[in-house]
Design an enzyme around this catalytic site. Structure first.
Site, PDB file in Angstrom:
ATOM      1  CG  HIS A  21      -2.741  14.130 -12.356  1.00 29.80           C
ATOM      2  ND1 HIS A  21      -3.152  15.220 -13.099  1.00 29.80           N
ATOM      3  CD2 HIS A  21      -1.874  13.460 -13.157  1.00 29.80           C
ATOM      4  CE1 HIS A  21      -2.564  15.200 -14.278  1.00 29.80           C
ATOM      5  NE2 HIS A  21      -1.791  14.143 -14.348  1.00 29.80           N
ATOM      6  CG  ASN A  68       1.416  10.219 -18.975  1.00 29.41           C
ATOM      7  OD1 ASN A  68       0.745  11.079 -18.403  1.00 29.41           O
ATOM      8  ND2 ASN A  68       2.704  10.100 -18.784  1.00 29.41           N
ATOM      9  CG  ASP A  93      -5.776  17.177 -12.910  1.00 27.39           C
ATOM     10  OD1 ASP A  93      -6.042  16.172 -13.601  1.00 27.39           O
ATOM     11  OD2 ASP A  93      -4.641  17.692 -12.885  1.00 27.39           O
ATOM     12  CG  ASN A 114       1.417  14.303 -20.141  1.00 29.74           C
ATOM     13  OD1 ASN A 114       1.672  15.007 -21.107  1.00 29.74           O
ATOM     14  ND2 ASN A 114       2.274  14.117 -19.158  1.00 29.74           N
TER      15      ASN A 114
END
Length: 191
Positions: A21, A68, A93, A114
């Site tokens: 991520h 997020n 990513d 997100n």
């Protein structure tokens, strides 16, 4: 000289440093090193660096809000610099692209990412340029665990080539624009 804000998406802290991520952070760190632009100034709910590279003015930004909420950081930077959303490049990513490949696009949905969802929400539009770094999808198992786990040893061995390839792409993107860069790099295997 045009100004581009380049945002690498990721999660702050050593726990996440080598996770899939954090591909956006990794690319930005490599770009920072090669361009000699230190990402060290705490601002825009993140850490930032500014400088000239290859004839372009770049603002490199790593949100420190966790994935997020990363849109808040990018929105603060865009508003402060009074730049249009078209001057924002987001590196992130992407599960739907195999590891080692990269795709570019402008606009679109968030596809469950997100960080992209937060960006579109905070900016009021998803019409920014995206550099989608392929991390592949797990064969089985939970997607959340997959993206929050470190790259495999095999992937780690190829990561320097991948990061250098994405940095080359970003350099061309900042200098030449999206259409020309897409024609050369879209869906290209960089390892």
């Amino acid at each position: 000289m045009a100004v581009k804000i380049i945002v690498g998406l990721g999660n702050p802290g050593p726990k996440y440093q080598w996770t899939r991520h954090n591909a956006g952070f990794m690319v930005l760190d490599r770009l920072s090193h090669l361009a000699g632009i230190a990402i060290s100034k705490k601002t825009f709910s993140g850490v930032c660096g500014e400088g000239n590279w290859q004839g372009e003015r770049l603002i490199l930004l790593k949100p420190q809000t966790f994935m997020n909420l990363s849109g808040r950081s990018a929105a603060e930077a865009i508003r402060f610099h009074k730049l249009p959303i078209e001057d924002l490049i987001v590196i992130h990513d992407d599960l739907d692209i195999p590891f080692g490949r990269v795709k570019l696009k402008q606009g679109g949905g968030h596809a469950g990412h997100n960080g992209l969802r937060s960006l579109a929400q905070e900016l009021g539009s998803g019409d920014f340029v995206r550099v989608r770094v392929g991390i592949g999808r797990p064969v089985h198992g939970d997607v959340v665990n997959y993206v929050l786990n470190n790259f495999s040893p095999e992937e780690m061995a190829s990561l320097p080539r991948l990061l250098d390839g994405v940095v080359d792409l970003v350099e061309m993107l900042a200098r030449e624009g999206l259409p020309k860069t897409m024609s050369l790099y879209n869906n290209k295997d960089l390892i």
